[in-house]
Design a protein around this motif. Structure first.
Motif, PDB file in Angstrom:
ATOM      1  N   ILE A   1       0.854  -1.182   0.000  1.00 20.00           N
ATOM      2  CA  ILE A   1       0.000   0.000   0.000  1.00 20.00           C
ATOM      3  C   ILE A   1       0.885   1.226   0.000  1.00 20.00           C
ATOM      4  CG2 ILE A   1      -0.155   0.144   2.536  1.00 20.00           C
ATOM      5  CD1 ILE A   1      -3.139   0.864   2.189  1.00 20.00           C
ATOM      6  N   ASP A   2       0.431   2.317  -0.572  1.00 22.57           N
ATOM      7  CA  ASP A   2       1.193   3.556  -0.639  1.00 22.57           C
ATOM      8  C   ASP A   2       0.460   4.640   0.148  1.00 22.57           C
ATOM      9  OD1 ASP A   2       1.808   6.333  -2.069  1.00 22.57           O
ATOM     10  OD2 ASP A   2       3.497   4.988  -2.447  1.00 22.57           O
ATOM     11  N   TRP A   3       1.194   5.292   1.060  1.00 16.26           N
ATOM     12  CA  TRP A   3       0.581   6.279   1.953  1.00 16.26           C
ATOM     13  C   TRP A   3      -0.126   7.377   1.172  1.00 16.26           C
ATOM     14  CZ3 TRP A   3       0.139   6.431   7.223  1.00 16.26           C
ATOM     15  CH2 TRP A   3      -0.267   7.631   7.801  1.00 16.26           C
ATOM     16  N   PHE A   4       0.485   7.805   0.068  1.00 14.15           N
ATOM     17  CA  PHE A   4      -0.055   8.933  -0.686  1.00 14.15           C
ATOM     18  C   PHE A   4      -1.042   8.476  -1.762  1.00 14.15           C
ATOM     19  CE2 PHE A   4       4.211  10.076   0.795  1.00 14.15           C
ATOM     20  CZ  PHE A   4       3.900  11.167   1.589  1.00 14.15           C
ATOM     21  N   LYS A   5      -0.655   7.488  -2.575  1.00 10.97           N
ATOM     22  CA  LYS A   5      -1.526   7.056  -3.676  1.00 10.97           C
ATOM     23  C   LYS A   5      -2.822   6.440  -3.166  1.00 10.97           C
ATOM     24  CE  LYS A   5       2.299   6.207  -6.891  1.00 10.97           C
ATOM     25  NZ  LYS A   5       3.014   5.177  -7.687  1.00 10.97           N
ATOM     26  N   ASN A   6      -2.763   5.807  -2.011  1.00 10.93           N
ATOM     27  CA  ASN A   6      -3.963   5.183  -1.440  1.00 10.93           C
ATOM     28  C   ASN A   6      -4.637   6.053  -0.382  1.00 10.93           C
ATOM     29  OD1 ASN A   6      -2.049   2.428  -1.975  1.00 10.93           O
ATOM     30  ND2 ASN A   6      -4.162   2.326  -2.653  1.00 10.93           N
ATOM     31  N   SER A   7      -4.116   7.289  -0.190  1.00 13.66           N
ATOM     32  CA  SER A   7      -4.704   8.220   0.792  1.00 13.66           C
ATOM     33  C   SER A   7      -4.943   7.520   2.132  1.00 13.66           C
ATOM     34  CB  SER A   7      -6.020   8.804   0.260  1.00 13.66           C
ATOM     35  OG  SER A   7      -5.846   9.442  -0.970  1.00 13.66           O
ATOM     36  N   VAL A   8      -3.887   6.895   2.648  1.00 10.79           N
ATOM     37  CA  VAL A   8      -4.017   6.036   3.826  1.00 10.79           C
ATOM     38  C   VAL A   8      -4.555   6.797   5.035  1.00 10.79           C
ATOM     39  CG1 VAL A   8      -2.727   4.639   5.488  1.00 10.79           C
ATOM     40  CG2 VAL A   8      -2.274   4.411   3.050  1.00 10.79           C
ATOM     41  N   TYR A   9      -4.025   7.996   5.263  1.00 13.52           N
ATOM     42  CA  TYR A   9      -4.474   8.743   6.450  1.00 13.52           C
ATOM     43  C   TYR A   9      -5.987   8.963   6.429  1.00 13.52           C
ATOM     44  CZ  TYR A   9      -5.315  12.559   9.679  1.00 13.52           C
ATOM     45  OH  TYR A   9      -5.846  13.334  10.689  1.00 13.52           O
ATOM     46  N   ASP A  10      -6.504   9.412   5.302  1.00  7.44           N
ATOM     47  CA  ASP A  10      -7.939   9.696   5.210  1.00  7.44           C
ATOM     48  C   ASP A  10      -8.781   8.431   5.335  1.00  7.44           C
ATOM     49  OD1 ASP A  10      -7.516  12.411   4.909  1.00  7.44           O
ATOM     50  OD2 ASP A  10      -7.435  12.310   2.724  1.00  7.44           O
ATOM     51  N   THR A  11      -8.325   7.321   4.743  1.00  3.87           N
ATOM     52  CA  THR A  11      -9.138   6.100   4.761  1.00  3.87           C
ATOM     53  C   THR A  11      -9.321   5.556   6.176  1.00  3.87           C
ATOM     54  OG1 THR A  11      -7.217   4.671   4.391  1.00  3.87           O
ATOM     55  CG2 THR A  11      -8.405   5.448   2.443  1.00  3.87           C
ATOM     56  N   ILE A  12      -8.336   5.814   7.058  1.00  5.98           N
ATOM     57  CA  ILE A  12      -8.432   5.302   8.427  1.00  5.98           C
ATOM     58  C   ILE A  12      -8.993   6.344   9.382  1.00  5.98           C
ATOM     59  CG2 ILE A  12      -7.067   4.480  10.398  1.00  5.98           C
ATOM     60  CD1 ILE A  12      -5.212   3.114   8.419  1.00  5.98           C
ATOM     61  N   SER A  13      -8.513   7.580   9.288  1.00  4.47           N
ATOM     62  CA  SER A  13      -8.863   8.597  10.280  1.00  4.47           C
ATOM     63  C   SER A  13     -10.299   9.086  10.157  1.00  4.47           C
ATOM     64  CB  SER A  13      -7.915   9.792  10.164  1.00  4.47           C
ATOM     65  OG  SER A  13      -8.041  10.418   8.896  1.00  4.47           O
ATOM     66  N   THR A  14     -10.882   9.022   8.962  1.00  6.45           N
ATOM     67  CA  THR A  14     -12.236   9.566   8.779  1.00  6.45           C
ATOM     68  C   THR A  14     -13.341   8.550   9.028  1.00  6.45           C
ATOM     69  OG1 THR A  14     -12.130   9.092   6.398  1.00  6.45           O
ATOM     70  CG2 THR A  14     -11.438  11.285   7.120  1.00  6.45           C
ATOM     71  N   LEU A  15     -12.965   7.310   9.395  1.00  2.73           N
ATOM     72  CA  LEU A  15     -13.976   6.286   9.681  1.00  2.73           C
ATOM     73  C   LEU A  15     -14.579   6.576  11.057  1.00  2.73           C
ATOM     74  CD1 LEU A  15     -15.370   3.734   8.685  1.00  2.73           C
ATOM     75  CD2 LEU A  15     -13.536   2.397   9.710  1.00  2.73           C
TER      76      LEU A  15
END
Length: 582
Positions: free
Chosen positions: A394-408
C-alpha cells in the motif's frame, strides 16, 4: 424413492391395475429392482399404458393422466413423425400429470417442443430409470411445475429454451445421476424456483443465460458433483437467492456476468471444491451477497469487475483455502472480510469502495492495494485487530491512507492508533521508512488522544492532570520533532527555541532588575541583542566559557535554557541517528 438399484426387470402382466384414484388399466407393469449381487431390493407395480394410447389422447386434445403408470419409449419426436408433423412444431397437450410414474426408454424420453395448456404440470415422485430426458423448448403451463422427488437415472437431462409459468417451479429433493444437466436459456417465470436438497450428480450443469425473474430462488443444501457449474449471463430479479450449505465439489463454478437483481444472495456455509470460482463482471443493483462460514478449496477465487456500487459483499469467518483471491477493478459499496483467514495473495485494487472491513483478519501472504493501471478508490479501511504475518502492499499517498483510516467514524481513537501501528510495522518490514515514519506519527498522535479520552471518561476530574500532560506531549514530542522522525524539524525547533531565549535575555533587563555581566547596558539595542545571542548560544549549548554570567532573575532563565538546550541536542541526535541507521 428407489435410487440405489444396480439393475431392474420389467414384466408386463395381463392383470388389471387399479390406481389410487380409481382408474383401471388392462395391464400391470411389475418392476423388480436389484443390487449388484442380484438381490431384490424392491418390487413395484404400476398401470401399463401404451405410448400410442397417449398419442391418441394428444390427438383428441384430452387430459393426460399418467399417475402411477409405467411408460415405455415415450417420444414426441416419434409422435410427430407418425402424424407427419414437422420435427420442431409445437405439440399442444391439454394437461399432463405423471406423479409416481416410471419412464423407461432405450434412448431418449422425449417431451421436447411440448406446450402444456393447463395451469399446472406435475412429475412428482417420478422415476426416469433409463434413457436421457429431453424437455427442451417446452412451455410448462401457466402456473406451477412440480418435478420434486424425481429420479433421473441417466443424468443427461435437457430443459434448454423452456418456459415456465407464474407459479412455483420445484425440483426439491430430486436426484440426477451422472450426465449433463442443461437449463440454458430457460425462462422460469415469476414464481419461486426451488432446487432445495437437489442432487445434481457428476457432470456439467448449465444455467447459461437462464432468466430466473423476480421469484425467490433456492439451491439450499443442493449438491453438485464433479463438473462445471455454469451460470454465465444468468439473470435474477428482485427475489432472494439462496445457495446456503450448497456443495459445489471440484469443478469450475462460473457466475461470470450474472445479473443478481436486487435481492439478498446467501452463500452461507456453502462448500466449494478445488475448481476455479468466478464472479467476474457480475452485478447486484441493490442488496447484499453474504458468505458466512463458507469453505473454499484450492482454486482461484475471482471477484473482478463486480458492479456492486450500491450493494454489500460480506465474508465472515472464511478460510479461503489455497489459491489467490482477486477483487481487481470492482465497484463495491461495502466489502467485509471480518475475521477471515487471508492465507494467499489478495488483490484489493478496487476502483470504488465506500468501506473495506479487514478487522480481526489473519494475513499470511500479500494483500495488494497499490494502483497499477487505474486509480484505487477506497474511502474507508478498517484494519482493527489484524494479525499481520505477511505484508500489505500500500502507498501512503496514492492510497490516501491517512484519510481512509482517520475519517472512519465508528472506530475508536484506540482502534485508529492500532491500525496506524500495524501500518508502521508493515512499512518498516518492507523498507518503506519514510512511510513508516508517517504511520508512526499518526500512531503516536491517536495513542495520546486515546489515553486522554479514556482518562476523562473514567473520571472528569482527571482533566486537571491529563490536559497539561497531553499539552506537553503535543508540544514537545509532536510539534517540536514529529516524534523523533524528522531531524530537520528538530533542528528548526532548536533554532527557534534558541532565538526565543535570546529575545527573552534581551528584553528582561529592560523591565526587571536583572542583567548579563558582560553586556554594557549603555549600548544600543541592536548591539545588546547581538551580544545576548552569543551569551544565549554558550548557555543553550552548555559551553560556558566563563566570560559571561547572568545576574538576578536571568539566572533562573539560564538554568532552564541550559536544560532545554541539552534536551534539544539529545532530541536531534536521536532523530538524526534514527534516519542514518536505517
Amino acid at each position: 424413492m428407489i435410487t440405489n438399484f444396480y439393475s431392474y426387470k420389467v414384466k408386463i402382466r395381463n392383470n388389471q391395475f387399479v390406481a389410487e384414484d380409481g382408474r383401471v388399466f388392462e395391464n400391470t407393469a411389475s418392476i423388480s429392482f436389484f443390487d449388484e449381487n442380484k438381490k431384490e431390493l424392491a418390487f413395484k407395480e404400476y398401470g401399463y399404458i401404451d405410448t400410442e394410447d397417449i398419442f391418441k389422447l394428444i390427438d383428441n386434445n384430452e387430459a393426460i393422466n399418467l399417475n402411477n403408470c409405467y411408460i415405455e419409449n415415450f417420444s414426441l419426436s416419434i409422435y410427430r413423425n407418425s402424424r407427419n408433423i414437422d420435427k420442431d412444431n409445437i405439440v399442444k397437450i391439454k394437461s399432463l400429470s405423471a406423479e409416481n410414474s416410471i419412464f423407461e426408454s432405450s434412448i431418449l424420453n422425449d417431451f421436447s417442443f411440448a406446450k402444456i395448456e393447463s395451469e399446472n404440470i406435475s412429475f412428482k415422485h417420478s422415476h426416469f430409470i433409463n434413457g436421457a430426458v429431453d424437455f427442451s423448448n417446452c412451455d410448462f403451463g401457466y402456473k406451477e411445475a412440480d418435478f420434486s422427488y424425481c429420479f433421473f437415472n441417466n443424468g443427461n437431462v435437457d430443459f434448454k429454451n423452456s418456459t415456465f409459468g407464474t407459479g412455483e417451479v420445484t425440483f426439491k429433493n430430486s436426484i440426477f445421476k451422472t450426465g449433463i444437466k442443461d437449463f440454458q436459456y430457460v425462462d422460469f417465470g415469476e414464481g419461486e424456483i426451488i432446487f432445495v436438497n437437489t442432487e445434481f450428480g457428476d457432470g456439467d450443469v448449465s444455467f447459461i443465460n437462464t432468466n430466473f425473474n423476480s421469484g425467490h430462488v433456492s439451491f439450499k443444501i443442493a449438491r453438485f458433483g464433479n463438473g462445471k457449474i455454469d451460470l454465465h449471463f444468468a439473470k435474477f430479479g428482485s427475489g432472494d437467492i439462496s445457495f446456503e450449505r450448497t456443495e459445489f465439489q471440484n469443478g469450475k463454478v462460473d457466475f461470470r456476468k450474472v445479473e443478481f437483481g436486487s435481492g439478498k444472495i446467501n452463500f452461507n456455509r456453502a462448500v466449494f471444491g478445488s475448481g476455479e470460482v468466478s464472479f467476474e463482471g457480475s452485478s447486484l443493483s441493490k442488496g447484499k451477497m453474504s458468505f458466512k462460514k463458507t469453505e473454499f478449496g484450492s482454486g482461484f477465487k475471482g471477484f473482478d469487475l463486480l458492479e456492486f456500487e450500491n450493494s454489500d459483499l460480506l465474508f465472515e469467518g472464511i478460510d479461503f483455502g489455497e489459491g489467490n483471491v482477486s477483487f481487481n477493478n470492482s465497484k463495491i459499496h461495502t466489502l467485509s472480510l471480518s475475521s477471515c483467514h487471508l492465507d494467499n495473495y489478495f488483490d484489493f485494487r478496487l476502483s470504488h469502495c465506500s468501506y473495506l472491513d479487514l478487522s480481526d483478519t489473519i494475513v499470511r501472504d500479500i494483500i495488494d492495494f497499490l494502483p497499477y493501471d487505474f486509480d484505487v478508490k477506497i474511502k474507508h479501511i478498517n484494519l482493527s485487530g489484524m494479525r499481520l504475518i505477511g505484508r500489505i502492499d500500500i502507498d501512503w499517498f496514492k492510497n490516501s491512507v491517512y484519510d481512509t483510516i482517520s475519517t472512519l467514524s465508528h472506530t475508536s481513537l484506540r482502534a485508529k492508533a492500532e491500525q496506524f501501528r500495524i501500518l508502521k510495522e508493515n512499512f518498516g518490514g518492507i523498507g518503506q521508512y519514510n512511510q513508516e515514519d508517517l504511520a508512526y506519527i499518526e500512531f503516536k498522535r491517536y495513542e495520546q488522544k486515546a489515553e486522554l479520552d479514556e482518562a476523562l471518561k473514567s473520571n472528569k476530574a482527571n482533566a486537571l492532570i491529563h490536559y497539561p500532560i497531553y499539552g506537553f506531549k503535543w508540544l514537545m514530542f509532536d510539534k517540536v520533532g514529529l516524534y523523533a522522525t524528522s531531524p530537520a524539524r528538530v533542528l528548526t525547533s532548536t533554532i527557534i527555541t534558541y532565538f526565543i531565549f535570546s529575545v527573552i535575555h534581551t528584553i528582561l533587563p529592560y523591565v526587571m532588575e536583572t542583567s548579563i555581566n558582560c553586556i554594557d547596558p549603555a549600548t544600543s539595542f541592536i548591539s545588546r541583542f547581538l551580544n545576548t545571542m552569543y551569551y544565549s548560544a554558550i548557555t543553550f549549548f552548555t559551553i560556558g566559557y566563563g566570560d559571561c554570567s547572568p545576574v538576578g532573575f536571568l539566572r533562573f532563565v539560564a538554568s532552564f535554557q541550559g536544560f532545554f538546550g541539552v534536551f534539544m541536542m539529545s532530541y536531534f541526535t536521536v532523530a538524526f541517528a534514527r534516519k542514518i541507521l536505517r
